[in-house]
Design an enzyme around this catalytic site. Structure first.
Site, short mmCIF file in Angstrom:
data_model
loop_
_atom_site.label_atom_id
_atom_site.label_comp_id
_atom_site.label_asym_id
_atom_site.label_seq_id
_atom_site.Cartn_x
_atom_site.Cartn_y
_atom_site.Cartn_z
N PRO A 1 -8.25 -14.04 17.80
CG PRO A 1 -7.78 -12.17 16.48
CD PRO A 1 -8.90 -13.02 16.97
CD GLU B 1 -12.12 -4.23 13.97
OE1 GLU B 1 -12.18 -4.34 12.72
OE2 GLU B 1 -11.05 -4.37 14.60
NE ARG C 1 -8.03 -36.75 13.82
CZ ARG C 1 -6.97 -37.29 14.44
NH1 ARG C 1 -6.55 -36.78 15.59
NH2 ARG C 1 -6.35 -38.32 13.92
CG ASP D 1 -3.35 -38.00 15.34
OD1 ASP D 1 -3.31 -38.75 14.36
OD2 ASP D 1 -4.37 -37.55 15.82
#
Ligand SMILES: CN1CCCC[C@@H]1Cn1ccc2ccc(-c3n[nH]c(N)c3C#N)cc21
Length: 240
Positions: free
Chosen positions: A86, A113, A155, A170
């Site tokens: 994160p 963690e 993809r 896209d």
């Protein structure tokens, strides 16, 4: 492209062998290796974590186990090492497009963690290491992020999508969100398909779609409009 994933939950990565990605693997467009981090433990408990120096909640993943695993998986072949976190730089469509040109990607899935920082630091001397985040929310581990990133990258590989134009059209590829899409029936629960889409007037259809994409982007992601290069919007766009 070869992709390797190291994780304590190999089963989490099973979806990579389904559907489009599974077909890409079967077609030989992608090689996938999923490795259990615990294979590189040597104790009866197969410990992969330990208490954090400096105190604090939770546990941190041990550098020794990760070092043995990544030495084995990386070998001598050059590869981009990707560590989901994160605290990472944002993973974007541009990241996916850049990584689609790589020969090898190795993903290190943390849990608890996170992984002892020295693992990233040690491998930074051997090749590119990217600490990346798939979004501003907190997951329990890196596996879901790897599923997202691998799908976004694979993809884009030649031969994976039936219609390669799709990848060019896209959302995000032209910097805008995709507009609304419709299919049969022409009327459903009193809601009709916009007439222009059934007009056969391709210029009008293209203009309508561009306007809807601009409208949606302005409403939902004005930051994307602000990030567009100066020449990205033509006079008709600006009139919108
Ligand atoms: C919750 N727990 C204590 C706080 C720090 C993170 C930890 C959990 N956790 C451990 C390894 C790991 C890897 C990625 C992510 C992750 N969360 N959100 C993202 N966009 C992610 C990515 N990409 C979370 C991870």
């Amino acid at each position: 492209m070869r992709i390797d994933v190291v994780t304590i939950f190999p089963g989490y990565l099973a979806p990579l062998r389904e559907a489009l990605l599974g077909r890409a693997i079967e077609a030989g467009l992608v090689e996938l290796g999923v490795h259990d981090l615990r294979d590189w433990t040597h104790d009866v408990h197969q410990a992969v974590d330990d208490s954090p120096y400096g105190g604090g909640p939770g546990m941190v993943m041990r550098p020794q186990v990760w070092g043995e695993a990544l030495d084995a998986v990386l070998g001598e072949e050059p590869a981009r090492l990707v560590v989901p976190t994160p605290a990472g730089r944002p993973f974007t469509q541009a990241t996916a497009q850049a990584w689609a040109a790589e020969e090898r990607l190795v993903f290190a899935c943390g849990r608890y963690e996170g992984i002892d920082q020295r693992v990233v630091d040690a491998y930074a001397d051997r090749g590119p290491v990217d600490e990346v985040s798939i979004g501003d929310y907190v997951l329990v581990g890196g596996e879901v992020a790897v599923l997202v990133m691998v799908e976004a990258v694979v993809r884009l590989l030649p031969g994976v999508l039936g219609n390669p134009v799709s990848a060019q059209e896209d959302s995000f590829s032209d910097g805008l969100l995709e507009g609304p899409a419709y299919t049969r029936p022409v009327s459903w629960r009193g809601l009709d398909v916009p007439d222009v889409l059934r007009s056969g007037n391709h210029a009008a259809i293209a203009r309508w779609r561009r306007d809807r994409a601009l409208e949606r982007t302005a409403a939902r992601r004005p930051d994307l409009l602000d990030a567009l290069p100066p020449d990205a919007l033509d006079r008709a766009d600006r009139a919108f």
